[in-house]
Design an enzyme around this catalytic site. Structure first.
Site, mmCIF file in Angstrom:
data_model
loop_
_atom_site.group_PDB
_atom_site.id
_atom_site.type_symbol
_atom_site.label_atom_id
_atom_site.label_comp_id
_atom_site.label_asym_id
_atom_site.label_seq_id
_atom_site.Cartn_x
_atom_site.Cartn_y
_atom_site.Cartn_z
ATOM 1 N N HIS A 202 0.795 -1.229 0.000
ATOM 2 C CA HIS A 202 0.000 0.000 0.000
ATOM 3 C C HIS A 202 0.826 1.278 0.000
ATOM 4 O O HIS A 202 0.271 2.372 -0.039
ATOM 5 C CB HIS A 202 -0.948 0.032 1.208
ATOM 6 C CG HIS A 202 -0.232 0.173 2.523
ATOM 7 N ND1 HIS A 202 0.219 -0.910 3.228
ATOM 8 C CD2 HIS A 202 0.117 1.264 3.242
ATOM 9 C CE1 HIS A 202 0.817 -0.488 4.328
ATOM 10 N NE2 HIS A 202 0.775 0.822 4.368
HETATM 11 C C1 UD1 Z 1 -1.773 5.431 6.019
HETATM 12 C C2 UD1 Z 1 -0.428 5.890 6.572
HETATM 13 C C3 UD1 Z 1 0.604 4.813 6.375
HETATM 14 C C4 UD1 Z 1 0.152 3.514 6.964
HETATM 15 C C5 UD1 Z 1 -1.220 3.140 6.440
HETATM 16 C C6 UD1 Z 1 -1.704 1.957 7.220
HETATM 17 C C7 UD1 Z 1 -0.138 8.319 6.354
HETATM 18 C C8 UD1 Z 1 0.618 9.397 5.677
HETATM 19 N N1 UD1 Z 1 0.044 7.088 5.871
HETATM 20 O O1 UD1 Z 1 -1.611 5.247 4.626
HETATM 21 O O2 UD1 Z 1 1.798 5.198 7.050
HETATM 22 O O3 UD1 Z 1 1.078 2.510 6.625
HETATM 23 O O4 UD1 Z 1 -2.132 4.224 6.667
HETATM 24 O O5 UD1 Z 1 -2.676 1.257 6.595
HETATM 25 O O6 UD1 Z 1 -0.847 8.583 7.290
HETATM 26 N N2 UD1 Z 1 -9.064 4.658 1.860
HETATM 27 C C9 UD1 Z 1 -10.320 4.099 1.786
HETATM 28 N N3 UD1 Z 1 -10.880 3.684 2.945
HETATM 29 C C10 UD1 Z 1 -10.302 3.822 4.172
HETATM 30 C C11 UD1 Z 1 -9.023 4.401 4.205
HETATM 31 C C12 UD1 Z 1 -8.428 4.826 3.051
HETATM 32 O O7 UD1 Z 1 -10.910 3.952 0.722
HETATM 33 O O8 UD1 Z 1 -10.878 3.412 5.185
HETATM 34 C C13 UD1 Z 1 -8.418 5.066 0.572
HETATM 35 C C14 UD1 Z 1 -8.720 6.496 0.165
HETATM 36 O O9 UD1 Z 1 -8.804 6.532 -1.226
HETATM 37 C C15 UD1 Z 1 -7.476 7.218 0.608
HETATM 38 C C16 UD1 Z 1 -6.389 6.188 0.419
HETATM 39 O O10 UD1 Z 1 -7.001 4.947 0.734
HETATM 40 O O11 UD1 Z 1 -7.247 8.385 -0.151
HETATM 41 C C17 UD1 Z 1 -5.196 6.402 1.321
HETATM 42 O O12 UD1 Z 1 -5.591 6.477 2.681
HETATM 43 P P1 UD1 Z 1 -4.715 7.319 3.742
HETATM 44 O O13 UD1 Z 1 -5.252 7.128 5.093
HETATM 45 O O14 UD1 Z 1 -4.564 8.708 3.265
HETATM 46 O O15 UD1 Z 1 -3.287 6.678 3.617
HETATM 47 P P2 UD1 Z 1 -2.850 5.152 3.678
HETATM 48 O O16 UD1 Z 1 -2.304 4.774 2.368
HETATM 49 O O17 UD1 Z 1 -3.924 4.338 4.269
HETATM 50 N N1 UDP Z 2 -3.433 -6.091 8.887
HETATM 51 C C1 UDP Z 2 -4.688 -6.653 9.125
HETATM 52 N N2 UDP Z 2 -5.474 -6.955 8.053
HETATM 53 C C2 UDP Z 2 -5.082 -6.748 6.773
HETATM 54 C C3 UDP Z 2 -3.795 -6.190 6.540
HETATM 55 C C4 UDP Z 2 -3.007 -5.862 7.616
HETATM 56 O O1 UDP Z 2 -5.069 -6.852 10.273
HETATM 57 O O2 UDP Z 2 -5.862 -7.048 5.846
HETATM 58 C C5 UDP Z 2 -2.590 -5.749 10.037
HETATM 59 C C6 UDP Z 2 -1.189 -6.312 9.998
HETATM 60 O O3 UDP Z 2 -1.161 -7.631 10.472
HETATM 61 C C7 UDP Z 2 -0.443 -5.336 10.899
HETATM 62 C C8 UDP Z 2 -1.117 -4.030 10.589
HETATM 63 O O4 UDP Z 2 -2.376 -4.341 10.020
HETATM 64 O O5 UDP Z 2 -0.672 -5.637 12.258
HETATM 65 C C9 UDP Z 2 -0.255 -3.300 9.618
HETATM 66 O O6 UDP Z 2 -0.916 -2.254 9.093
HETATM 67 P P1 UDP Z 2 -0.548 -1.590 7.712
HETATM 68 O O7 UDP Z 2 0.255 -2.494 6.892
HETATM 69 O O8 UDP Z 2 -1.809 -1.080 7.176
HETATM 70 O O9 UDP Z 2 0.313 -0.329 8.178
HETATM 71 P P2 UDP Z 2 1.859 -0.113 8.491
HETATM 72 O O10 UDP Z 2 2.275 -1.109 9.506
HETATM 73 O O11 UDP Z 2 2.588 -0.235 7.213
HETATM 74 O O12 UDP Z 2 1.926 1.282 8.991
#
Ligand code: UD1
Ligand code: UDP
Length: 354
Positions: A202
């Site tokens: 992601h």
């Molecule tokens: C965010 C964090 C990242 C983390 C990740 C965990 C920042 C800068 N990044 O990235 O460090 O690893 O969360 O998962 O905060 N979206 C949905 N539904 C949701 C959430 C997001 O559709 O419930 C989509 C939207 O199009 C959104 C995109 O995902 O624009 C990105 O979501 P966002 O929370 O901005 O960043 P992540 O990529 O999730």
């Molecule tokens: N995770 C989860 N379900 C999923 C994908 C990830 O429960 O479908 C959990 C994963 O095991 C870990 C956490 O989410 O505990 C990691 O989150 P993510 O990769 O979104 O964020 P990051 O750690 O990169 O910030």
């Protein structure tokens, strides 16, 4: 009783917060703010429903947006709540925009701030998370670090930290027990233990369409079934259309899963491919070889003994590497899974003596 406000908003923060909240509640009044950064049922509610914590007292419901818009909306919402609640300490976790918004708002209100999972560095300023980490560490009154390496990172920047181990290991240990007896076939019909690779992707850099296309093409050629609980960001990119009409026949997309199912998927996998920070460590805890689709990692300890291999753009001889288990060892450098207890004890001394 002293009051602590915790600020969470993204999937990994729900998982990190769970063990700490249990401990904090024994000694403090604890209030949780959910910024609403993650809002889909399977990115947010699923964790509160399956984990042993109650829903947050506040949800600011900011939703998605550009970094500045999102952070700005969070700060406005958080400020209002912090003024009302007047906490003795604010806790933020990790490196998301929710972390940054919480940290800046707390310090602008001259309130005390603790950062859990401080000291992480990728030394890559193109990562939005690196900016969030550096600012949050700099603003925090207490930086709780998961490893000696993280402590050294802080010291190199003239800061200090409290070594407490990895809070995610607390969660992993506890929920691994809950995952016992969970049936693999109920998560993905027909998959068999040790016959599939678990993957998540992601990161911003990997979800640029051209990059994602290259990565998926390469991974599809490994010739093993890949189970891919797909982050909504990545799904949107795939749906909006990649250039080629390639079918990724070996890659099975599934909706994001809850934490207990995720642990089951990890433990039964052949190995793990990811760009997640959290999953790199969990692969290590589950003793599965991990391939990290990035050029660097904030968790360099996992790279010792070949347990975590960096594969930018998925450039890696996966089949050879998967079968090369000769020198792979898993020696956990991230504490004993009692971080929540260490943090709570420290906060007790800090807050009742100050
Ligand atoms: C965010 C964090 C990242 C983390 C990740 C965990 C920042 C800068 N990044 O990235 O460090 O690893 O969360 O998962 O905060 N979206 C949905 N539904 C949701 C959430 C997001 O559709 O419930 C989509 C939207 O199009 C959104 C995109 O995902 O624009 C990105 O979501 P966002 O929370 O901005 O960043 P992540 O990529 O999730
Ligand atoms: N995770 C989860 N379900 C999923 C994908 C990830 O429960 O479908 C959990 C994963 O095991 C870990 C956490 O989410 O505990 C990691 O989150 P993510 O990769 O979104 O964020 P990051 O750690 O990169 O910030």
């Amino acid at each position: 009783m002293k009051k602590i406000v915790s600020i969470i908003g993204a999937r990994p923060q729900f998982i990190k917060h769970e063990p700490l909240k249990h401990f904090i509640e024994k000694s403090f009044k604890e209030i949780t703010i959910h910024t609403g950064q993650h809002y889909d049922k399977n990115m947010s509610d699923v964790f509160f429903n399956e984990m042993d914590i109650k829903k947050p007292e506040y949800n600011i419901n900011v939703g998605s947006g550009s970094h500045s818009t999102q952070t700005n909306k969070m700060m406005i919402g958080i400020e209002e709540i912090l003024i009302k609640e007047e906490p003795d300490m604010i806790i933020v976790y990790g490196d998301t925009n929710s972390t940054l918004a919480g940290a800046i708002t707390a310090k602008k209100l001259k309130m005390r701030l603790s950062h859990i999972e401080a000291g992480m560095r990728s030394f890559n300023m193109r990562m939005p998370e690196e900016i969030n980490r550096i600012i949050t560490d700099r603003l925090s009154d207490i930086n709780f670090v998961p490893s000696r390496h993280a402590l050294d990172n802080l010291k190199n920047e003239g800061m200090n930290g409290i070594l407490c181990g990895d809070i995610m290991y607390d969660a992993f240990k506890y929920y691994s027990k809950k995952a016992e007896g969970n049936i693999l076939d109920n998560i993905v019909k027909g998959i068999k233990s040790n016959e599939y690779i678990l993957m998540t992707l992601h990161r911003v850099s990997n979800t640029i369409p051209e990059n994602l296309e290259i990565i998926l093409n390469r991974l599809n050629k490994i010739g093993k079934e890949i189970i891919f609980p797909i982050h909504p960001r990545t799904l949107k990119i795939i749906k909006s259309g990649l250039k080629s009409n390639n079918q990724f026949n070996n890659i099975e997309l599934i909706e994001p899963v809850g934490y207990i199912d995720m642990i089951t998927l990890m433990k039964n996998s052949l190995c793990i491919i990811t760009d997640s920070g959290g999953l790199q460590k969990e692969a290590y805890y589950a003793e599965k070889k991990c391939f990290t689709v990035r050029g660097e990692t904030e968790w360099p300890e996992t790279m010792m003994y070949n347990a975590n291999i960096l594969c930018p753009n998925a450039e890696c001889d996966f089949i050879t590497e998967i079968n090369n288990t000769a020198n792979v060892k898993f020696k956990n450098p991230y504490g004993d899974g009692n971080s929540a207890e260490i943090i709570t004890k420290y906060l007790m001394e800090y807050l009742y003596d100050n």
